[in-house]
Scaffold this active site. Structure first.
Site, mmCIF file in Angstrom:
data_model
loop_
_atom_site.group_PDB
_atom_site.id
_atom_site.type_symbol
_atom_site.label_atom_id
_atom_site.label_comp_id
_atom_site.label_asym_id
_atom_site.label_seq_id
_atom_site.Cartn_x
_atom_site.Cartn_y
_atom_site.Cartn_z
ATOM 1 N N ASN A 127 -14.839 8.992 28.338
ATOM 2 C CA ASN A 127 -14.574 8.014 29.201
ATOM 3 C C ASN A 127 -14.298 6.579 28.416
ATOM 4 O OD1 ASN A 127 -15.286 6.111 31.698
ATOM 5 N ND2 ASN A 127 -16.540 5.135 30.228
ATOM 6 N N GLU A 128 -13.316 6.242 28.830
ATOM 7 C CA GLU A 128 -12.932 4.827 27.836
ATOM 8 C C GLU A 128 -12.977 4.962 26.350
ATOM 9 O OE1 GLU A 128 -14.751 1.146 29.463
ATOM 10 O OE2 GLU A 128 -13.429 1.403 31.458
ATOM 11 N N TYR A 147 -10.551 -3.428 36.750
ATOM 12 C CA TYR A 147 -11.411 -4.215 37.443
ATOM 13 C C TYR A 147 -10.951 -5.452 37.376
ATOM 14 C CZ TYR A 147 -15.186 -1.012 36.447
ATOM 15 O OH TYR A 147 -15.899 0.376 36.413
ATOM 16 N N GLU A 155 -12.015 4.377 37.768
ATOM 17 C CA GLU A 155 -12.831 3.169 38.194
ATOM 18 C C GLU A 155 -11.949 1.951 38.358
ATOM 19 O OE1 GLU A 155 -15.537 2.146 35.018
ATOM 20 O OE2 GLU A 155 -15.821 4.223 34.233
ATOM 21 N N GLN A 211 -19.365 0.867 41.794
ATOM 22 C CA GLN A 211 -19.957 2.130 41.884
ATOM 23 C C GLN A 211 -20.537 2.193 43.246
ATOM 24 O OE1 GLN A 211 -22.336 3.014 38.494
ATOM 25 N NE2 GLN A 211 -20.769 2.256 37.093
#
Ligand code: AHR
Length: 513
Positions: A195-196, A264, A319, A366
């Protein structure tokens, strides 16, 4: 003369929102649908972070005050079932690249603890592990999406995890699963490879990760009797097009079923602004950041098209959502969820729907008590946020056929800057019903919108709306139903054209048969 007087009066009273400009139009080609909107666009994400897992989903198998199933709150299970949650990503996020899954299976008294180094340094007892998560997904009817540890793990650990969850024959890991009480494999389909990895997952370069990815993916086959797995490469943040280009160019496509993307809606990483009590300028900026998703998805897809014109590798936006400074008293990354969040959800989900040909999964960050959550809890109380309601209204699009459309939108203007006020997507479900989701992000103005539909009669039209008096409005534990969908009737049909009046900051979903 009379009308002018009313207009002046409304303007003088600051009620310009009650005035509708006849300035928006939508044309839907209902006879030209080709691509299916994957239900997985409506996916969720649950990380070991703040109060998402512990004191969120999971209240403990011995809890005597909150009704639960094997430690997971029954009210959350029911709410997520009602939402038709199609998949759930776990255990992170940044946490995933610190997580060693073997520490979370087997007898509780033999499990070591883990310090959650990314999120508050809290010590967790590993009581919520692989069995808990996969059984929860089974209960929800959701596909699990496991995010494997690449940053601090090993290839062998991942091979073992796949074997533990998916192998139905005799093998060391499958036998261990049986000894731990689970006979049948869960057949986990979705596997994230780190992840990332450009950040918390190892601070790798794209070139380095592409090689690491090839190594991991080579040893992650499907096991007999299980679904074929899909391997998801850790993807770019926002506009890092070099990342996607490097993966698409250097990883053989038979090793990679999807590439991820994270974005985001944040004002600035050093000052994210409040979750409630934000200014209109902050709202405008949040929406500007949210609408960048259109450009990101388009440009990452264009790069993918260059290397994969047949669109075999999917784009998973695993995400996304709004990120504010929130209420630090209550736990890490806990934030309230207002009508601003409803606007983010409505507009971004329309973007994903309209890119259904390449975007096959998305996971809002989330699910519970963290960031743009659909559910908030406080001890035994639980509430559904405006984001929950938008996602529920939109679940009519799950697995439906996307209908192409064009939109002429007015601008939402503030301080000399502008954003498109309207966003729209439309689909036809397997029963033949058409659904149109319309979002007006304009903080002050209603927009009267004509919707012309080619290739579909307008026999019956029904609608639902999510709106409220103030952008700051949100549900609280004392008033959990302040914001909830209502029937929507502010439309008319004349000469085969539908005219819809969209109030300021509202989401409307229409069903047309
Ligand atoms: O969702 C919170 C965090 O945001 C995740 O752990 C990480 O992947 C991202 O930076």
């Amino acid at each position: 003369m009379k009308i002018q007087k009313i207009v002046s009066l409304l303007l003088a009273l600051g009620l310009s929102g009650l005035l509708s400009a006849q300035d928006a139009s939508v044309i839907i080609n209902a006879d030209q649908g080709k691509h299916q909107i994957s239900r997985h666009i409506y996916g969720h994400f649950a990380e070991h972070l703040g109060r998402c897992i512990y004191d969120g989903f999971y209240v403990g198998a011995d809890n005597e005050t909150i009704p639960h199933t094997d430690g997971v709150r029954n009210d959350i299970i029911q709410a997520l079932k009602d939402l038709k949650v199609p998949n759930l990503r776990w255990p992170g996020g940044c946490f995933a690249d610190t997580y060693h899954w073997k520490d979370g299976v087997g007898p509780q008294n033999e499990r070591p603890t883990i310090v959650n180094r990314w999120w508050g340094g809290t010590t967790e007892d590993n009581s919520f592990g692989t069995h808990n998560f996969l059984n929860l997904c089974e209960e929800l009817g959701a596909e699990p999406y496991l995010s494997a540890n690449v940053g601090s793990g090993t290839v062998q650990e991942v091979i073992d995890w796949v074997q533990y969850t998916n192998h139905d024959g005799v093998s060391p890991m499958a036998d261990w699963r049986r000894a731990n009480g689970r006979e049948k494999p869960w057949a986990v389909k979705y596997w994230g490879v780190g992840n990332e990895t450009w950040g918390c997952g190892g601070n790798m370069t794209a070139e380095y990760y592409a090689n690491i990815y090839r190594q991991y993916a080579t040893f992650m086959p499907g096991w007999s009797g299980s679904a074929k797995i899909e391997r998801i490469a850790s993807g770019a943040s926002g506009n890092d097009y070099h990342w996607t280009e490097t993966l698409m160019k250097n990883v053989p496509h038979e090793l990679m079923e999807a590439v991820a993307l994270h974005h985001y809606s944040v004002l600035s990483w050093s000052d994210k602004g409040p979750d409630v009590g934000f200014s209109e300028a902050q709202y405008f900026k949040t929406m500007e950041e949210s609408l960048k998703m259109e450009e990101f998805v388009t440009r990452h897809s264009t790069i993918m098209d260059k290397y994969d014109p047949e669109k075999k590798v999917a784009l998973f936006v695993d995400e996304w959502g709004g990120w504010y400074d929130g209420d630090t008293e209550k736990g890490v990354l806990y934030q309230q969820n207002t009508m601003r969040d409803a606007m983010i959800a409505g507009a971004v989900l329309n973007i994903f729907n309209n890119h259904a040909e390449r975007v096959k999964m998305a996971n809002i960050a989330q699910a519970v008590n963290v960031l743009q959550a659909v559910i908030l809890t406080d001890a035994e109380k639980m509430l559904l946020t405006p984001t929950y309601h938008v996602m529920k209204l939109y679940n009519v699009h799950q697995d439906a056929i996307l209908l192409p459309l064009s939109v002429e939108t007015p601008d939402y203007l503030l301080d000399g800057k502008k954003l498109p006020a309207l966003s729209v997507s439309a689909s036809r479900d397997t029963g033949g019903a058409m659904h149109v989701s319309l979002v007006n992000i304009d903080a002050k103005k209603a927009h009267s919108t004509t919707v012309s539909i080619h290739g579909n009669d307008l026999k019956t039209v029904k609608g639902s709306i999510l709106s409220s008096a103030s952008l700051q409005d949100h549900n609280t534990f004392d008033n959990p139903d302040k914001i909830a969908p209502k029937d929507f009737k502010d439309f008319k049909v004349k000469n085969g054209v539908l005219t819809v009046n969209l109030p300021p900051f509202s989401v409307v979903v229409l069903e047309i048969e």
